[in-house]
Design a protein around this motif. Sequence first.
Motif, PDB file in Angstrom:
ATOM      1  N   VAL A 119       0.910  -1.287  -0.053  1.00  0.00           N
ATOM      2  CA  VAL A 119       0.044   0.188   0.018  1.00  0.00           C
ATOM      3  C   VAL A 119       1.103   1.344   0.048  1.00  0.00           C
ATOM      4  O   VAL A 119       1.980   1.234   0.552  1.00  0.00           O
ATOM      5  CB  VAL A 119      -0.800   0.008   1.417  1.00  0.00           C
ATOM      6  CG1 VAL A 119      -2.050  -1.015   1.227  1.00  0.00           C
ATOM      7  CG2 VAL A 119      -0.268  -0.218   2.439  1.00  0.00           C
ATOM      8  N   GLY A 120       0.369   2.230  -0.454  1.00  0.00           N
ATOM      9  CA  GLY A 120       0.871   3.672  -0.530  1.00  0.00           C
ATOM     10  C   GLY A 120       0.284   4.820  -0.972  1.00  0.00           C
ATOM     11  O   GLY A 120      -1.220   4.482  -0.736  1.00  0.00           O
ATOM     12  N   VAL A 121       0.581   5.649  -1.181  1.00  0.00           N
ATOM     13  CA  VAL A 121       0.137   7.205  -1.543  1.00  0.00           C
ATOM     14  C   VAL A 121       0.741   7.807  -2.625  1.00  0.00           C
ATOM     15  O   VAL A 121       1.755   7.572  -3.252  1.00  0.00           O
ATOM     16  CB  VAL A 121       0.403   8.059  -0.023  1.00  0.00           C
ATOM     17  CG1 VAL A 121      -0.293   7.366   1.016  1.00  0.00           C
ATOM     18  CG2 VAL A 121       1.673   8.430   0.127  1.00  0.00           C
ATOM     19  N   ALA A 122      -0.006   8.998  -2.926  1.00  0.00           N
ATOM     20  CA  ALA A 122       0.372   9.792  -4.012  1.00  0.00           C
ATOM     21  C   ALA A 122       0.262  11.182  -3.755  1.00  0.00           C
ATOM     22  O   ALA A 122      -0.593  11.530  -3.103  1.00  0.00           O
ATOM     23  CB  ALA A 122      -0.286   9.483  -5.283  1.00  0.00           C
ATOM     24  N   ASN A 123       1.203  12.072  -4.250  1.00  0.00           N
ATOM     25  CA  ASN A 123       1.086  13.393  -3.940  1.00  0.00           C
ATOM     26  C   ASN A 123       1.105  13.651  -2.557  1.00  0.00           C
ATOM     27  O   ASN A 123       0.376  14.980  -2.140  1.00  0.00           O
ATOM     28  CB  ASN A 123      -0.233  13.999  -4.840  1.00  0.00           C
ATOM     29  CG  ASN A 123      -0.073  13.806  -6.231  1.00  0.00           C
ATOM     30  OD1 ASN A 123       0.686  14.155  -6.978  1.00  0.00           O
ATOM     31  ND2 ASN A 123      -0.977  13.098  -6.732  1.00  0.00           N
ATOM     32  N   PHE A 124       1.765  13.022  -1.744  1.00  0.00           N
ATOM     33  CA  PHE A 124       1.804  13.327  -0.283  1.00  0.00           C
ATOM     34  C   PHE A 124       3.201  14.117   0.023  1.00  0.00           C
ATOM     35  O   PHE A 124       4.342  13.610  -0.388  1.00  0.00           O
ATOM     36  CB  PHE A 124       1.902  12.048   0.482  1.00  0.00           C
ATOM     37  CG  PHE A 124       0.516  11.603   1.045  1.00  0.00           C
ATOM     38  CD1 PHE A 124      -0.536  11.632   0.256  1.00  0.00           C
ATOM     39  CD2 PHE A 124       0.343  11.268   2.462  1.00  0.00           C
ATOM     40  CE1 PHE A 124      -1.702  11.409   0.604  1.00  0.00           C
ATOM     41  CE2 PHE A 124      -0.739  10.984   3.030  1.00  0.00           C
ATOM     42  CZ  PHE A 124      -2.044  10.761   1.977  1.00  0.00           C
ATOM     43  N   GLY A 125       3.072  15.269   0.610  1.00  0.00           N
ATOM     44  CA  GLY A 125       4.111  16.032   1.177  1.00  0.00           C
ATOM     45  C   GLY A 125       4.693  15.569   2.322  1.00  0.00           C
ATOM     46  O   GLY A 125       3.863  14.802   3.032  1.00  0.00           O
ATOM     47  N   ILE A 126       5.644  16.343   2.886  1.00  0.00           N
ATOM     48  CA  ILE A 126       6.108  15.866   4.218  1.00  0.00           C
ATOM     49  C   ILE A 126       5.112  16.266   5.248  1.00  0.00           C
ATOM     50  O   ILE A 126       5.170  15.192   6.201  1.00  0.00           O
ATOM     51  CB  ILE A 126       7.457  16.795   4.322  1.00  0.00           C
ATOM     52  CG1 ILE A 126       8.552  16.383   3.437  1.00  0.00           C
ATOM     53  CG2 ILE A 126       7.994  16.784   5.996  1.00  0.00           C
ATOM     54  CD1 ILE A 126       9.749  17.355   3.671  1.00  0.00           C
ATOM     55  N   ASP A 160      14.360  13.269  -0.123  1.00  0.00           N
ATOM     56  CA  ASP A 160      15.327  12.883   1.225  1.00  0.00           C
ATOM     57  C   ASP A 160      14.373  12.098   2.210  1.00  0.00           C
ATOM     58  O   ASP A 160      15.031  11.392   2.910  1.00  0.00           O
ATOM     59  CB  ASP A 160      16.257  13.949   1.806  1.00  0.00           C
ATOM     60  CG  ASP A 160      17.289  14.545   0.561  1.00  0.00           C
ATOM     61  OD1 ASP A 160      17.442  13.667  -0.247  1.00  0.00           O
ATOM     62  OD2 ASP A 160      17.655  15.596   0.373  1.00  0.00           O
ATOM     63  N   PHE A 161      13.487  12.911   2.604  1.00  0.00           N
ATOM     64  CA  PHE A 161      12.599  12.492   3.635  1.00  0.00           C
ATOM     65  C   PHE A 161      12.069  11.021   3.355  1.00  0.00           C
ATOM     66  O   PHE A 161      12.132  10.177   4.399  1.00  0.00           O
ATOM     67  CB  PHE A 161      11.419  13.410   3.900  1.00  0.00           C
ATOM     68  CG  PHE A 161      10.271  12.921   4.964  1.00  0.00           C
ATOM     69  CD1 PHE A 161      10.626  13.512   6.015  1.00  0.00           C
ATOM     70  CD2 PHE A 161       9.292  12.201   4.709  1.00  0.00           C
ATOM     71  CE1 PHE A 161       9.617  13.187   7.264  1.00  0.00           C
ATOM     72  CE2 PHE A 161       8.474  11.697   5.736  1.00  0.00           C
ATOM     73  CZ  PHE A 161       8.713  12.511   6.849  1.00  0.00           C
ATOM     74  N   CYS A 162      11.559  10.943   2.056  1.00  0.00           N
ATOM     75  CA  CYS A 162      11.119   9.399   1.960  1.00  0.00           C
ATOM     76  C   CYS A 162      12.264   8.278   1.783  1.00  0.00           C
ATOM     77  O   CYS A 162      12.205   7.357   2.171  1.00  0.00           O
ATOM     78  CB  CYS A 162      10.469   9.584   0.585  1.00  0.00           C
ATOM     79  SG  CYS A 162       8.914  10.329   0.482  1.00  0.00           S
ATOM     80  N   LYS A 163      13.432   8.907   1.376  1.00  0.00           N
ATOM     81  CA  LYS A 163      14.665   7.912   1.229  1.00  0.00           C
ATOM     82  C   LYS A 163      15.038   7.511   2.904  1.00  0.00           C
ATOM     83  O   LYS A 163      15.317   6.287   2.785  1.00  0.00           O
ATOM     84  CB  LYS A 163      15.768   8.409   0.642  1.00  0.00           C
ATOM     85  CG  LYS A 163      16.951   7.844   0.410  1.00  0.00           C
ATOM     86  CD  LYS A 163      18.045   8.286  -0.725  1.00  0.00           C
ATOM     87  CE  LYS A 163      19.243   7.404  -0.721  1.00  0.00           C
ATOM     88  NZ  LYS A 163      20.094   8.168  -1.732  1.00  0.00           N
TER      89      LYS A 163
END
Length: 292
Positions: A119-126, A160-163
């Motif tokens: 599961v995931g998301v799209a267009n999510f900012g920090i 970078d946050f996601c990584k």
Amino acid sequence: LGLGVGSAVETHHLGGIVKRALELGLRTIDVPPDENSQRSVGQAVRSSSVLRSEVQLIGQLGDDSHGFDEAHLAVRRCLRDLRVDYVDLFLMGSPAGGKIVETWDAIVEMRKSGLARSVGVANFGIPHLKALEKHGRELPEVNRIELTPQNWQDHRPLFDFCKRRQILIQVISPSSSTGAQEEEAILAIAKAKSRSSRQVLLRWAFQKGMQIMPVSEDGAFSSLGLENFELTEEEMASLSKVKGRRLEQDPLDVGVDLGDLTKGNRLPPEPISPEEHLREEEVDLEKLRPEL
């Protein structure tokens, strides 16, 4: 590498595009969140010579299906219309529908029920991702965003946050920003590599460690052949410095609406059989989410 589906694709062309992509070796297929598209993609997969177990189907939740019960119903309808018993990845398509924590709770439940492998998301900012984190929710495995050299500097903090949190960045159309393919630096590298500017942009995203899902609206599969060339460190650095204008309405800028934080504490639904969610009649919402 996978196949993204653009909004300009007419439903009666969609099946042919998907079938052609499978014939060419693409195995990850994006599925738009509407009934007709889901049925077209499902039919194309079933009629191809590729086994279902070899195809990665990505379902999406539309903004009009946010909310705990609404998301449960939408996932089941997606499976019914595709005529499959699971999707390989299911995404909350945008934070714009609001109730992001409430909706995320439902999506995670569906994975635990076996209806989605990931599961995931799209267009999510920090701020959206931090809202999930702050309220003790597991983070998505994937965040799909629009990322090109033109907006790389703006979105580098999100990347970078996601990584750092091991969230894979998936890019649905790395070259879709206005004017990206006409940038002088991009055209120069494309000429030197004997490639299209679109392929250069896709290769840039690929070498950055993103999963690329280039949109095909005309049957052209620009992702093919990307493994046959590589950008140098200097070329990557040059592309990453390209400046472009921000999107007028960047979906990452949408405010954070948490929704009801308590609905995810209800008992998960009983596992359902393939026959139950593949049937053609409407599903009774009350049967989907019995109250405690």
